[in-house]
Motif scaffolding. Sequence first.
Motif, PDB file in Angstrom:
ATOM      1  N   MET A   1     -12.073   7.791  -2.490  1.00 40.77           N
ATOM      2  CA  MET A   1     -11.139   7.887  -3.614  1.00 40.77           C
ATOM      3  C   MET A   1     -11.849   7.647  -4.946  1.00 40.77           C
ATOM      4  SD  MET A   1      -7.454   6.406  -2.403  1.00 40.77           S
ATOM      5  CE  MET A   1      -7.995   4.893  -1.655  1.00 40.77           C
TER       6      MET A   1
ATOM      7  N   SER B   1      -5.563   8.204 -11.328  1.00 40.07           N
ATOM      8  CA  SER B   1      -4.705   7.703 -10.248  1.00 40.07           C
ATOM      9  C   SER B   1      -5.519   7.474  -8.973  1.00 40.07           C
ATOM     10  CB  SER B   1      -3.544   8.661  -9.997  1.00 40.07           C
ATOM     11  OG  SER B   1      -3.977   9.848  -9.387  1.00 40.07           O
ATOM     12  N   PHE B   2      -6.524   8.309  -8.715  1.00 42.56           N
ATOM     13  CA  PHE B   2      -7.402   8.075  -7.572  1.00 42.56           C
ATOM     14  C   PHE B   2      -8.225   6.804  -7.769  1.00 42.56           C
ATOM     15  CE2 PHE B   2      -6.759  12.482  -6.179  1.00 42.56           C
ATOM     16  CZ  PHE B   2      -6.708  12.294  -4.812  1.00 42.56           C
TER      17      PHE B   2
ATOM     18  N   ILE C   1       2.131   1.756  -3.494  1.00 38.43           N
ATOM     19  CA  ILE C   1       1.052   2.257  -4.354  1.00 38.43           C
ATOM     20  C   ILE C   1       0.771   3.721  -4.042  1.00 38.43           C
ATOM     21  CG2 ILE C   1      -1.399   2.011  -4.868  1.00 38.43           C
ATOM     22  CD1 ILE C   1      -0.938  -1.038  -4.286  1.00 38.43           C
ATOM     23  N   TYR C   2       0.798   4.079  -2.757  1.00 37.27           N
ATOM     24  CA  TYR C   2       0.594   5.471  -2.360  1.00 37.27           C
ATOM     25  C   TYR C   2       1.663   6.371  -2.981  1.00 37.27           C
ATOM     26  CZ  TYR C   2       0.015   9.532   0.668  1.00 37.27           C
ATOM     27  OH  TYR C   2      -0.167  10.808   1.141  1.00 37.27           O
TER      28      TYR C   2
ATOM     29  N   ASP D   1     -12.356   4.716   2.525  1.00 39.32           N
ATOM     30  CA  ASP D   1     -11.261   4.984   1.593  1.00 39.32           C
ATOM     31  C   ASP D   1     -11.659   4.700   0.151  1.00 39.32           C
ATOM     32  OD1 ASP D   1      -9.581   5.763   3.621  1.00 39.32           O
ATOM     33  OD2 ASP D   1      -8.507   3.866   3.732  1.00 39.32           O
TER      34      ASP D   1
ATOM     35  N   ARG E   1      -6.831  -0.311  -2.986  1.00 38.57           N
ATOM     36  CA  ARG E   1      -7.235  -0.306  -1.568  1.00 38.57           C
ATOM     37  C   ARG E   1      -8.291  -1.371  -1.318  1.00 38.57           C
ATOM     38  NH1 ARG E   1      -7.881  -0.885   3.198  1.00 38.57           N
ATOM     39  NH2 ARG E   1      -8.476   0.722   4.677  1.00 38.57           N
TER      40      ARG E   1
ATOM     41  N   ALA F   1      -5.919   3.825  -7.238  1.00 39.77           N
ATOM     42  CA  ALA F   1      -5.617   3.683  -5.810  1.00 39.77           C
ATOM     43  C   ALA F   1      -6.810   3.103  -5.056  1.00 39.77           C
ATOM     44  CB  ALA F   1      -5.213   5.034  -5.217  1.00 39.77           C
TER      45      ALA F   1
ATOM     46  N   THR G   1      -1.646  -2.469   3.729  1.00 47.37           N
ATOM     47  CA  THR G   1      -2.148  -1.204   3.169  1.00 47.37           C
ATOM     48  C   THR G   1      -1.213  -0.027   3.416  1.00 47.37           C
ATOM     49  OG1 THR G   1      -3.495  -0.909   5.142  1.00 47.37           O
ATOM     50  CG2 THR G   1      -4.582  -1.803   3.200  1.00 47.37           C
TER      51      THR G   1
ATOM     52  N   GLY H   1       0.809  -1.215   0.000  1.00 49.96           N
ATOM     53  CA  GLY H   1       0.000   0.000   0.000  1.00 49.96           C
ATOM     54  C   GLY H   1       0.839   1.261   0.000  1.00 49.96           C
TER      55      GLY H   1
ATOM     56  N   HIS I   1       0.952   6.754  -6.537  1.00 48.28           N
ATOM     57  CA  HIS I   1      -0.196   7.667  -6.663  1.00 48.28           C
ATOM     58  C   HIS I   1       0.273   9.121  -6.552  1.00 48.28           C
ATOM     59  CE1 HIS I   1      -4.161   9.355  -6.089  1.00 48.28           C
ATOM     60  NE2 HIS I   1      -3.826   9.795  -4.887  1.00 48.28           N
TER      61      HIS I   1
ATOM     62  N   LEU J   1      -1.592   3.826   2.317  1.00 44.53           N
ATOM     63  CA  LEU J   1      -2.809   3.887   1.507  1.00 44.53           C
ATOM     64  C   LEU J   1      -4.060   3.899   2.393  1.00 44.53           C
ATOM     65  CD1 LEU J   1      -3.639   3.913  -1.477  1.00 44.53           C
ATOM     66  CD2 LEU J   1      -3.745   1.435  -1.393  1.00 44.53           C
TER      67      LEU J   1
END
Length: 88
Positions: A72, A41-42, A11-12, A68, A49, A45, A57, A8, A15, A60
Motif C-alpha cells: 500500500m 488514501s493508500f 478504515i477500509y 500489506d 495497517r 491505510a 484489522t 480496520g 479508504h 484492511l
Amino acid sequence: MKLPRSHGSRIYLLHLVAVAVGLVLVATGPWRAGVVVIGASFLVAAAFRLVIPLDHTGMLRVRGKLFDVVWMSFLGASLVLLAIIVPS
C-alpha cells in the motif's frame, strides 16, 4: 446502516470512499488532485495497517502485515509521484 465492528474494516470503508472521491475527481477534470487523493488514501491505510492490532484489522488485512504495508505504501507513493511528475 450498521458500521463494521473492527477498526480496520471502518478504515477500509473510508479508504474506498476516498478512492471513489478520487475517481470522481479524475473523471470530472482535475485528474492530478484525484490521483493525489487516491495515493494519499493508500498511504493513510498503510499507516493504519501498521499500527492497528491484528484482531482489529478486519478487511484492511489482505496478506501479512509487512506485505500489506509495503504494497500500500508503494502504491500510494507511486500515485502521488505520478501526479507530481507527469507534465500537464
